[in-house]
Design a protein around this motif. Structure first.
Motif, PDB file in Angstrom:
ATOM      1  N   ARG A  62       0.289   4.321   0.653  1.00  0.00           N
ATOM      2  CA  ARG A  62      -0.161   5.237   1.495  1.00  0.00           C
ATOM      3  C   ARG A  62       0.985   4.890   2.794  1.00  0.00           C
ATOM      4  O   ARG A  62       1.050   5.836   3.655  1.00  0.00           O
ATOM      5  N   GLU A  63       1.517   3.939   2.998  1.00  0.00           N
ATOM      6  CA  GLU A  63       2.396   3.634   4.044  1.00  0.00           C
ATOM      7  C   GLU A  63       3.588   4.521   3.894  1.00  0.00           C
ATOM      8  O   GLU A  63       4.188   4.738   4.677  1.00  0.00           O
ATOM      9  N   ASP A  89       0.811  -1.201   0.038  1.00  0.00           N
ATOM     10  CA  ASP A  89      -0.052   0.122  -0.125  1.00  0.00           C
ATOM     11  C   ASP A  89       0.607   1.127  -0.125  1.00  0.00           C
ATOM     12  O   ASP A  89       1.536   1.516   1.026  1.00  0.00           O
ATOM     13  N   ARG A 137       3.549   7.588   1.867  1.00  0.00           N
ATOM     14  CA  ARG A 137       2.803   9.154   1.878  1.00  0.00           C
ATOM     15  C   ARG A 137       1.592   8.824   1.910  1.00  0.00           C
ATOM     16  O   ARG A 137       0.796   8.207   0.827  1.00  0.00           O
ATOM     17  N   PRO A 138       0.769   9.489   3.143  1.00  0.00           N
ATOM     18  CA  PRO A 138      -0.723   9.216   3.271  1.00  0.00           C
ATOM     19  C   PRO A 138      -1.655  10.054   1.899  1.00  0.00           C
ATOM     20  O   PRO A 138      -2.517   9.399   1.822  1.00  0.00           O
ATOM     21  N   ASP A 139      -0.820  10.723   1.165  1.00  0.00           N
ATOM     22  CA  ASP A 139      -1.742  11.339   0.071  1.00  0.00           C
ATOM     23  C   ASP A 139      -1.466  10.420  -1.162  1.00  0.00           C
ATOM     24  O   ASP A 139      -2.436  11.029  -2.243  1.00  0.00           O
ATOM     25  N   LEU A 140      -0.804   9.544  -1.258  1.00  0.00           N
ATOM     26  CA  LEU A 140      -0.719   8.660  -2.549  1.00  0.00           C
ATOM     27  C   LEU A 140      -1.925   7.672  -2.443  1.00  0.00           C
ATOM     28  O   LEU A 140      -2.470   7.159  -1.598  1.00  0.00           O
ATOM     29  N   PRO A 141      -2.489   7.326  -3.735  1.00  0.00           N
ATOM     30  CA  PRO A 141      -3.333   6.075  -3.917  1.00  0.00           C
ATOM     31  C   PRO A 141      -2.785   4.771  -3.150  1.00  0.00           C
ATOM     32  O   PRO A 141      -1.341   4.481  -3.251  1.00  0.00           O
ATOM     33  N   SER A 142      -3.389   4.089  -2.642  1.00  0.00           N
ATOM     34  CA  SER A 142      -2.856   2.686  -2.165  1.00  0.00           C
ATOM     35  C   SER A 142      -2.462   2.103  -3.210  1.00  0.00           C
ATOM     36  O   SER A 142      -1.364   1.254  -3.056  1.00  0.00           O
TER      37      SER A 142
END
Length: 329
Positions: free
Chosen positions: A252-253, A250, A255-260
């Protein structure tokens, strides 16, 4: 002004990197037809030579030369005004235009000695003779009448899935003379993958380029080093492998603003890591090291010694990639 991660513009919007070919960010963000055409031609120049070489060429060209190849209004007027019969249709042009470059001489057999924007484009590109046909081919195929907006509307009517729309657009743009699948994928994803250039991807979310994969030389080399020995060395096979790896974690691990899930971003990471010239241009600390850093992946790192790279390549291809010895590391 919209910027890419880190507060910098993507290279194709930066005059310091591509000179007169730089696309105005606000115009690109609005999906302006002229800005999209300039982006298409600018990215299409990145073939067969290192990025830094193409950028140096683009910076060296004056505004007048850029207009010959990347100003859609100029190319349209040139097509309309010229009497050459090869310019009357897409098929006639792509099959019949015989502009060629022999040494320093650029001419054709249909209208020898006659001035022509295709010949001028060949001089500007300064590559193989028929590459000068690229801008005119793009205009005749995709920038006529309603322009690319009409093409986008047609694809959106015919296909409901944003990711499949992106793939269909790649097919459309790949048909332009001297473009092909890799460059078309790079172009479509630049306009439809927000993490690559936040605020400058006007086709998203109607067109979603996160699932696309650009397989250039660096990516192909990395994929072949990480896969099982004997795996097929085709665009499709390498693309499929990147997608399989991207599905194992994932994003998002990181960078939280990225798609999974975004194979395009995983592929971009491979490209950025494996491109020596680009890492040098960005001031990568590893470029000045006497020995690889502690975290080096010698099979992939362009700064590892040739012996270490060869040994690591043999090791990495002795078993199937996993979360431990594949892209995860």
């Amino acid at each position: 002004m919209s910027c890419a991660p880190g507060g910098t513009l993507p290279f194709y919007c930066d005059p310091d990197r591509v000179g007169a070919f730089a696309v105005v960010p606000d115009e690109l963000a609005a999906g302006d037809d002229a800005a999209v055409f300039r982006l298409f031609v600018t990215l299409s120049m990145y073939q067969a030579l290192r990025d830094v070489v193409i950028m140096r060429q683009q910076r060296s060209l004056p505004q007048a030369s850029m207009r010959v190849v990347a100003d859609v209004a100029f190319v349209r007027r040139s097509i309309a005004r010229h009497e050459c019969p090869m310019l009357r249709s897409t098929d006639a042009f792509e099959e019949g235009c015989d502009v060629s470059k022999v040494g320093e001489v650029v001419d054709c057999g249909t209208c020898p000695g006659t001035a022509c924007h295709v010949k001028d484009a060949t001089v500007v590109f300064n590559r193989m003779g028929d590459m000068g046909k690229l801008p005119t081919s793009a205009c005749l195929r995709l920038w006529k009448a309603g322009g690319v907006r009409e093409v986008l509307a047609e694809v959106c009517r015919d296909e409901a899935s944003p990711t499949k729309r992106a793939a269909l657009l790649v097919e459309r743009f790949a048909r332009v003379h001297r473009v092909g699948r890799k460059l078309a994928t790079m172009f479509v994803s630049a306009l439809s993958t927000p993490a690559l250039a936040p605020g400058l991807t006007p086709w998203f979310p109607d067109i979603d380029g996160n699932d696309l994969v650009v397989v250039d030389t660096n990516v192909a080399r990395a994929v072949d080093a990480l896969r099982e020995p004997g795996a097929a060395k085709t665009y499709d096979a390498r693309e499929r492998w990147v997608r399989e790896q991207a599905a194992q974690f994932d994003l998002r691990e990181f960078r939280p603003d990225l798609p999974s899930y975004a194979p395009r971003l995983v592929q971009q990471a491979l490209y950025a890591f494996c491109s020596k010239s680009n890492r040098v241009a960005q001031g990568d600390a590893c470029s000045g090291r006497a020995a690889p850093c502690a975290g080096c992946a010698p099979a992939l790192c362009p700064f590892a010694t040739s012996t270490e790279g060869a040994d690591a390549l043999a090791s990495s291809t002795s078993a199937a990639p996993s979360r431990k010895n594949g892209l995860r590391c």
